[in-house]
Design a protein around this motif. Sequence first.
Motif, PDB file in Angstrom:
ATOM      1  N   SER A   3       0.830  -1.211   0.000  1.00  0.00           N
ATOM      2  CA  SER A   3       0.000   0.000   0.000  1.00  0.00           C
ATOM      3  C   SER A   3       0.860   1.254   0.000  1.00  0.00           C
ATOM      4  CB  SER A   3      -0.941  -0.007   1.208  1.00  0.00           C
ATOM      5  OG  SER A   3      -0.212  -0.069   2.417  1.00  0.00           O
ATOM      6  N   ALA A   4       1.978   1.235   0.760  1.00  0.00           N
ATOM      7  CA  ALA A   4       2.872   2.399   0.779  1.00  0.00           C
ATOM      8  C   ALA A   4       3.523   2.596  -0.586  1.00  0.00           C
ATOM      9  CB  ALA A   4       3.932   2.221   1.860  1.00  0.00           C
ATOM     10  N   HIS A   5       3.899   1.481  -1.223  1.00  0.00           N
ATOM     11  CA  HIS A   5       4.508   1.572  -2.552  1.00  0.00           C
ATOM     12  C   HIS A   5       3.505   2.113  -3.571  1.00  0.00           C
ATOM     13  CE1 HIS A   5       5.945   0.035  -6.484  1.00  0.00           C
ATOM     14  NE2 HIS A   5       7.128   0.326  -5.983  1.00  0.00           N
ATOM     15  N   LEU A   6       2.273   1.642  -3.513  1.00  0.00           N
ATOM     16  CA  LEU A   6       1.255   2.117  -4.436  1.00  0.00           C
ATOM     17  C   LEU A   6       0.991   3.605  -4.246  1.00  0.00           C
ATOM     18  CD1 LEU A   6      -0.884   1.597  -6.601  1.00  0.00           C
ATOM     19  CD2 LEU A   6      -2.459   0.901  -4.787  1.00  0.00           C
ATOM     20  N   LEU A   7       0.937   4.051  -2.992  1.00  0.00           N
ATOM     21  CA  LEU A   7       0.704   5.467  -2.712  1.00  0.00           C
ATOM     22  C   LEU A   7       1.835   6.323  -3.288  1.00  0.00           C
ATOM     23  CD1 LEU A   7      -1.321   7.322  -1.226  1.00  0.00           C
ATOM     24  CD2 LEU A   7       0.177   7.185   0.774  1.00  0.00           C
ATOM     25  N   LYS A   8       3.062   5.862  -3.110  1.00  0.00           N
ATOM     26  CA  LYS A   8       4.205   6.586  -3.666  1.00  0.00           C
ATOM     27  C   LYS A   8       4.144   6.615  -5.188  1.00  0.00           C
ATOM     28  CE  LYS A   8       8.240   4.613  -3.427  1.00  0.00           C
ATOM     29  NZ  LYS A   8       9.550   4.087  -2.928  1.00  0.00           N
ATOM     30  N   LEU A   9       3.757   5.487  -5.782  1.00  0.00           N
ATOM     31  CA  LEU A   9       3.651   5.398  -7.232  1.00  0.00           C
ATOM     32  C   LEU A   9       2.602   6.360  -7.772  1.00  0.00           C
ATOM     33  CD1 LEU A   9       4.391   3.814  -9.886  1.00  0.00           C
ATOM     34  CD2 LEU A   9       2.461   2.313  -9.332  1.00  0.00           C
ATOM     35  N   LEU A  10       1.459   6.459  -7.090  1.00  0.00           N
ATOM     36  CA  LEU A  10       0.368   7.313  -7.572  1.00  0.00           C
ATOM     37  C   LEU A  10       0.702   8.799  -7.455  1.00  0.00           C
ATOM     38  CD1 LEU A  10      -2.743   5.372  -6.213  1.00  0.00           C
ATOM     39  CD2 LEU A  10      -1.752   5.346  -8.506  1.00  0.00           C
ATOM     40  N   GLY A  11       1.712   9.148  -6.683  1.00  0.00           N
ATOM     41  CA  GLY A  11       2.150  10.536  -6.601  1.00  0.00           C
ATOM     42  C   GLY A  11       3.299  10.855  -7.530  1.00  0.00           C
ATOM     43  N   SER A  12       3.750   9.851  -8.280  1.00  0.00           N
ATOM     44  CA  SER A  12       4.931  10.010  -9.121  1.00  0.00           C
ATOM     45  C   SER A  12       4.620  10.707 -10.432  1.00  0.00           C
ATOM     46  CB  SER A  12       5.525   8.623  -9.415  1.00  0.00           C
ATOM     47  OG  SER A  12       6.511   8.685 -10.416  1.00  0.00           O
ATOM     48  N   PRO A  13       5.586  11.459 -10.971  1.00  0.00           N
ATOM     49  CA  PRO A  13       5.451  11.911 -12.365  1.00  0.00           C
ATOM     50  C   PRO A  13       5.509  10.710 -13.299  1.00  0.00           C
ATOM     51  CG  PRO A  13       7.631  12.412 -11.512  1.00  0.00           C
ATOM     52  CD  PRO A  13       6.829  11.922 -10.349  1.00  0.00           C
ATOM     53  N   ARG A  14       5.282  10.949 -14.575  1.00  0.00           N
ATOM     54  CA  ARG A  14       5.214   9.862 -15.543  1.00  0.00           C
ATOM     55  C   ARG A  14       6.506   9.056 -15.582  1.00  0.00           C
ATOM     56  NH1 ARG A  14       0.526   8.221 -17.372  1.00  0.00           N
ATOM     57  NH2 ARG A  14      -0.057  10.382 -17.835  1.00  0.00           N
ATOM     58  N   ILE A  15       6.358   7.733 -15.570  1.00  0.00           N
ATOM     59  CA  ILE A  15       7.493   6.810 -15.642  1.00  0.00           C
ATOM     60  C   ILE A  15       7.494   6.155 -17.018  1.00  0.00           C
ATOM     61  CG2 ILE A  15       8.521   4.704 -14.701  1.00  0.00           C
ATOM     62  CD1 ILE A  15       7.125   5.410 -12.025  1.00  0.00           C
ATOM     63  N   ASP A  16       8.630   6.197 -17.704  1.00  0.00           N
ATOM     64  CA  ASP A  16       8.753   5.548 -19.005  1.00  0.00           C
ATOM     65  C   ASP A  16       9.119   4.082 -18.808  1.00  0.00           C
ATOM     66  OD1 ASP A  16       8.288   7.794 -20.768  1.00  0.00           O
ATOM     67  OD2 ASP A  16      10.198   8.584 -20.062  1.00  0.00           O
ATOM     68  N   VAL A  17       8.397   3.220 -19.497  1.00  0.00           N
ATOM     69  CA  VAL A  17       8.637   1.778 -19.405  1.00  0.00           C
ATOM     70  C   VAL A  17       9.054   1.253 -20.768  1.00  0.00           C
ATOM     71  CG1 VAL A  17       7.679  -0.454 -18.765  1.00  0.00           C
ATOM     72  CG2 VAL A  17       6.843   1.621 -17.636  1.00  0.00           C
ATOM     73  N   GLU A  18      10.182   0.555 -20.784  1.00  0.00           N
ATOM     74  CA  GLU A  18      10.639  -0.126 -21.995  1.00  0.00           C
ATOM     75  C   GLU A  18      10.339  -1.619 -21.829  1.00  0.00           C
ATOM     76  OE1 GLU A  18      12.071   1.330 -24.667  1.00  0.00           O
ATOM     77  OE2 GLU A  18      12.042   3.353 -23.789  1.00  0.00           O
TER      78      GLU A  18
END
Length: 277
Positions: free
Chosen positions: A206-221
């Motif tokens: 849950s803490a990781h998801l919360l941090k992820l949802l506050g993140s700027p756009r992440i590029d995935v290759e």
Amino acid sequence: MESSTRASLRRLWRIPAVVVWIGCGLLLSLVMALLQKLTARPMGAERQRWARWWMRGLLRVLPLRVKCHGLPATGTRLLISNHVSWLDIILIGAHTPVHFLSKAEVRDWPVIGWLASAAGTLFIQRGQAGGTSLQTQLTNALQQGHSLVIFAEGTTTAGDKLRTFHGRLLSCAIDSATPIQPVAIAYRQQGRADTIAPFINDDEFSAHLLKLLGSPRIDVELHFLDDLQPSAGNRNQLARKSQAAVSQALGLTPDSGAEVASELTTETAVERLKSAA
């Protein structure tokens, strides 16, 4: 330094969006379960098609911008991927019809168990922890036409290195004459390895998801690489070839500190599989 205000504003709309989309997934799971009871025919294909649709929708809600290189192979495959985050499962599942592996207890977990079942997860019986039994389950799944994903490192990394690919679980591809397709995943921000997407060590979901949802756009290759034929070597040779292909795609130096762990005990292999599933 990323502004905490900007992160909070991103969460303001992303959190409700994720909650709504998870609710849609639960509703979809319920509908598929009811349809399965009302009809005598198998619904595996329909279930996987709807699961891929749901995962693609989730990727749009999450702060991920995905660039796909290559194509998922058609037909039954054993996909071998590096492992950085729980997001790897969503990324691969959104692009190709595959089955993931999980311990059997997950089937009874609220919410997660329903979604996992709806996505066609193969649940491994912990009571049958012997290597022969596990290999039999995986081989049977491949022989029945179910493509599988294995995270051959056995654990997640920060994405800045590639651990040894273990070969024990690749026996199922040899036994079932199933081609192996290596898959490479990288998360980046501004051309550098992203530090938010990795889910490692003692991270709490849950803490990781919360941090992820506050993140700027992440590029995935996301790289779908060329197939390896099961006749191209024994399981350890195939593991090394898979690791080399993923390493080249990511521009990383593979772990050379140890040979592919043919001596890995059955119990350790099963535990690593469960932790990666």
